[in-house]
Write a protein that holds these residues in place. Structure first.
Motif, PDB file in Angstrom:
ATOM      1  N   VAL A   1       0.864  -1.190   0.000  1.00 29.06           N
ATOM      2  CA  VAL A   1       0.000   0.000   0.000  1.00 29.06           C
ATOM      3  C   VAL A   1       0.898   1.237   0.000  1.00 29.06           C
ATOM      4  O   VAL A   1       1.849   1.312   0.776  1.00 29.06           O
ATOM      5  CB  VAL A   1      -0.924   0.028   1.235  1.00 29.06           C
ATOM      6  CG1 VAL A   1      -1.690   1.345   1.320  1.00 29.06           C
ATOM      7  CG2 VAL A   1      -1.910  -1.145   1.206  1.00 29.06           C
TER       8      VAL A   1
ATOM      9  N   VAL B  87      -4.522  -1.106  -8.101  1.00 27.89           N
ATOM     10  CA  VAL B  87      -5.781  -0.609  -7.545  1.00 27.89           C
ATOM     11  C   VAL B  87      -5.525   0.798  -7.005  1.00 27.89           C
ATOM     12  O   VAL B  87      -4.497   1.021  -6.361  1.00 27.89           O
ATOM     13  CB  VAL B  87      -6.258  -1.438  -6.325  1.00 27.89           C
ATOM     14  CG1 VAL B  87      -7.694  -1.072  -5.948  1.00 27.89           C
ATOM     15  CG2 VAL B  87      -6.122  -2.904  -6.545  1.00 27.89           C
TER      16      VAL B  87
ATOM     17  N   LEU C   1      -7.893  -1.562   1.938  1.00 25.27           N
ATOM     18  CA  LEU C   1      -6.454  -1.422   1.640  1.00 25.27           C
ATOM     19  C   LEU C   1      -5.723  -2.723   1.958  1.00 25.27           C
ATOM     20  O   LEU C   1      -4.951  -3.244   1.145  1.00 25.27           O
ATOM     21  CB  LEU C   1      -5.839  -0.272   2.454  1.00 25.27           C
ATOM     22  CG  LEU C   1      -6.404   1.126   2.191  1.00 25.27           C
ATOM     23  CD1 LEU C   1      -5.760   2.156   3.120  1.00 25.27           C
ATOM     24  CD2 LEU C   1      -6.191   1.533   0.738  1.00 25.27           C
TER      25      LEU C   1
ATOM     26  N   GLN D 274      -6.874  -5.760  -0.305  1.00 19.34           N
ATOM     27  CA  GLN D 274      -6.372  -5.671  -1.678  1.00 19.34           C
ATOM     28  C   GLN D 274      -4.879  -5.984  -1.741  1.00 19.34           C
ATOM     29  O   GLN D 274      -4.417  -6.676  -2.651  1.00 19.34           O
ATOM     30  CB  GLN D 274      -6.650  -4.279  -2.250  1.00 19.34           C
ATOM     31  CG  GLN D 274      -8.118  -4.018  -2.506  1.00 19.34           C
ATOM     32  CD  GLN D 274      -8.660  -4.921  -3.614  1.00 19.34           C
ATOM     33  OE1 GLN D 274      -8.098  -4.991  -4.698  1.00 19.34           O
ATOM     34  NE2 GLN D 274      -9.727  -5.634  -3.341  1.00 19.34           N
TER      35      GLN D 274
ATOM     36  N   ARG E 273      -1.853  -7.222  -4.680  1.00 22.66           N
ATOM     37  CA  ARG E 273      -1.936  -6.060  -5.565  1.00 22.66           C
ATOM     38  C   ARG E 273      -1.169  -4.869  -5.004  1.00 22.66           C
ATOM     39  O   ARG E 273      -1.027  -4.735  -3.786  1.00 22.66           O
ATOM     40  CB  ARG E 273      -3.403  -5.690  -5.777  1.00 22.66           C
ATOM     41  CG  ARG E 273      -4.222  -6.880  -6.195  1.00 22.66           C
ATOM     42  CD  ARG E 273      -5.674  -6.528  -6.367  1.00 22.66           C
ATOM     43  NE  ARG E 273      -5.988  -6.257  -7.752  1.00 22.66           N
ATOM     44  CZ  ARG E 273      -7.109  -5.674  -8.169  1.00 22.66           C
ATOM     45  NH1 ARG E 273      -7.985  -5.262  -7.304  1.00 22.66           N
ATOM     46  NH2 ARG E 273      -7.326  -5.491  -9.438  1.00 22.66           N
TER      47      ARG E 273
ATOM     48  N   VAL F  51      -1.413  -1.336  -4.178  1.00 19.81           N
ATOM     49  CA  VAL F  51      -2.547  -0.466  -3.883  1.00 19.81           C
ATOM     50  C   VAL F  51      -2.040   0.953  -3.663  1.00 19.81           C
ATOM     51  O   VAL F  51      -1.111   1.167  -2.894  1.00 19.81           O
ATOM     52  CB  VAL F  51      -3.283  -0.932  -2.601  1.00 19.81           C
ATOM     53  CG1 VAL F  51      -4.513  -0.075  -2.337  1.00 19.81           C
ATOM     54  CG2 VAL F  51      -3.652  -2.407  -2.699  1.00 19.81           C
TER      55      VAL F  51
END
Ligand SMILES: C[S@@+](CC[C@H](N)C(=O)[O-])C[C@H]1O[C@@H](n2cnc3c(N)ncnc32)[C@H](O)[C@@H]1O
Length: 376
Positions: A138, A164, A206, A209, A214, A216
Motif C-alpha cells: 500500500v 488498484v 487497503l 487488496q 496487488r 494499492v
C-alpha cells in the motif's frame, strides 16, 4: 484565454458530444469545458463528478440522461466515446465516422470502473489476485489540493505502477482518467455530512487488496498526514503485516491560501501558523493565536461551523477587525475567495453562499492587498 485540447483543436464555443457517465467521461468533459467547448453528455447514468460538473457549469455542460442514439453525434465537432462497454463505444465511433466527425474512443473503460465497494469486500473478489501470488503493498499518496499539476512526481509514478487506486473525493481526480488500462479505481470519497465508506472499511479494503497481491495506491487530497487519517491507514497496514509507504502531498492548508495570494506567514506580519480542524471546538492554542495576533489560524473543514468558530474567537477576546479569508475549491477552475472581518464574515459568507471544501484563514495575512506593492 481558453486552452486547446487534444492535438490543439480549438474547441472554444464548439459543440462536443461525450457519451458515458463514469469518472473518465467526467474528467474528459471537465477538460473540454475548461477548453471552452460546449459539452453535451449523453449517458443513462452519471457519476457524482459528472453530476456536479453539470450543476456548476449548467451554461456550458448539458446532460441528456438516456442511452445515446445515432442522431446525437450530428452537429458535434468532436465526439468522445467513454461509455462503459466496448460495443457501446464502437457503436458511437461508427456513428461519428458515418458523419465524418472526429471521435476519440477512450481506450479502456476498465480504468474508469468505480468498483462497487460491497463487491470488493465480498469474499468472491479473490479472482483479483495477481498471478505471482506475491504480497502486495500500500502506498499512501498525497494528491495535493486538486489541480493535476500539484501532485508530486513520486505520486504520479506510484499511480502509474498501481493495480488498484483507492481514491477520495478531494484531490486530483482528473489524473485517474490517465492511469493505465485495467487499473481498478475504488471510490471511497467522503462529502461533508455524507460518509459513504467508514474509515475502518477503507482500512480493510487497503489491507485486503494488498493481501491479494496487488499494488494499492491510496490517493488522498492534500497531504495524507494533515487531517487526512493517513496515520490510521498506515497502522492498519502495519498491524496486518502489509508493506506500506507514504508519498507526501501539498497540503491544502498552505497551498490553497497561497494560490489565492495569501501567504500564511509574512515577514513583519506573522512568523507562525496554526492549522486546525473546524469539526471540533477550537483549542486554547488556536484561540490564543488570533486573540494575541501571534500566528495565522488556518481552519480546514470549517465552513459548516463558521458561525461557531467566529463566536469562539470573539468570546476569547479576538479583535473584531481581524481579517478573515475563505478560499473555496482552491486550485480548481471554480476557486473563489471571500473576505470579511471577524465581526461580519458570517454574514458575508452566508450572502456569498460559501460552500465546502474551503480553507479559512484568520489573521493579518488574510487582509486584501497584503502582497500588493506599496503605492499601486
Ligand atoms: C479531511 S481534510 C483533508 C486535508 C488534506 N489532508 C490536506 O492536507 O489538504 C479536507 C479539508 O481540506 C480542505 N481542502 C482540501 N482541498 C481543498 C481545496 N481544493 N480547496 C479548499 N479547501 C480544500 C477543506 O477544508 C476540506 O474540508
Amino acid at each position: 484565454m481558453t486552452a486547446p485540447v487534444l492535438v490543439g483543436l480549438p474547441l472554444a464555443g464548439r459543440d462536443v458530444l461525450v457519451t458515458g457517465g463514469g469518472p473518465v467521461a467526467a474528467s474528459r468533459a471537465a477538460e473540454l469545458q475548461q477548453s471552452g467547448a460546449l459539452v453535451r453528455v449523453v449517458a443513462p447514468h452519471v457519476c457524482e463528478d459528472l453530476h456536479d460538473l453539470v450543476v456548476v457549469h449548467a451554461d456550458t455542460v448539458r446532460l441528456d440522461e438516456r442511452d445515446p442514439i445515432a442522431a446525437d453525434v450530428r452537429g458535434a465537432w468532436l465526439v468522445v466515446a467513454a461509455d462503459d462497454g466496448p460495443s457501446e463505444r464502437d457503436r458511437v465511433h461508427r456513428w461519428a465516422e458515418g458523419e465524418h466527425i472526429w471521435c476519440v474512443v477512450v481506450d479502456d473503460p476498465g480504468t474508469a470502473q468505480i468498483a462497487d465497494v460491497d463487491t470488493l469486500l465480498d469474499e468472491g473478489s479473490v479472482d483479483l489476485r495477481r498471478p505471482s501470488g506475491a504480497l502486495g503493498s500500500v502506498t499512501l499518496v498525497g494528491g495535493g489540493p486538486g489541480a493535476p499539476e500539484l501532485i508530486t512526481v513520486a505520486g504520479r509514478r506510484a499511480l502509474a505502477e498501481a493495480d488498484v487506486i483507492v481514491t477520495d473525493r478531494l484531490g486530483p481526480r482528473s489524473v485517474l482518467a490517465h492511469v493505465r488500462p485495467g487499473v481498478e479505481i475504488v471510490d471511497v470519497g467522503k462529502t461533508p455530512g455524507h460518509h459513504p465508506v467508514p474509515q475502518p472499511e477503507i482500512n480493510r479494503i487497503l489491507v485486503e487488496q494488498a493481501q491479494l497481491g496487488r499494488r494499492v495506491v491510496r490517493l488522498k487530497g492534500g497531504d495524507p498526514f494533515l487531517l487526512g487519517r493517513g496515520g490510521e491507514e498506515v497502522i492498519a497496514c502495519r498491524e496486518a503485516g502489509v508493506p506500506v509507504d507514504v508519498v507526501p502531498g501539498i497540503s491544502s492548508a498552505f497551498s490553497v491560501p497561497a494560490l489565492a495570494g495569501i501567504p500564511v506567514t509574512q515577514r513583519e506580519v506573522t512568523a507562525a501558523v496554526h492549522v486546525t480542524s473546524g469539526h471540533e471546538p477550537l483549542a486554547d492554542a488556536a484561540l490564543a493565536c488570533v486573540r494575541d495576533a501571534s500566528a495565522t489560524l488556518v481552519v480546514l473543514m470549517g465552513v459548516g461551523n463558521l458561525g461557531h468558530i467566529v463566536e469562539q474567537l470573539r468570546g476569547a477576546g479576538a479583535d473584531q477587525a481581524t481579517p478573515v479569508a475563505i478560499v473555496e475549491r482552491g486550485s480548481t477552475p471554480d476557486e473563489r475567495v471571500t473576505r470579511g472581518l471577524l465581526r461580519d464574515v458570517v454574514d458575508v459568507a452566508a450572502d456569498a453562499r460559501v460552500r465546502a471544501p474551503a480553507v479559512i484563514v484568520v489573521g493579518a495575512v488574510a487582509a486584501p492587498g497584503l502582497l500588493t506593492p506599496a503605492g499601486r
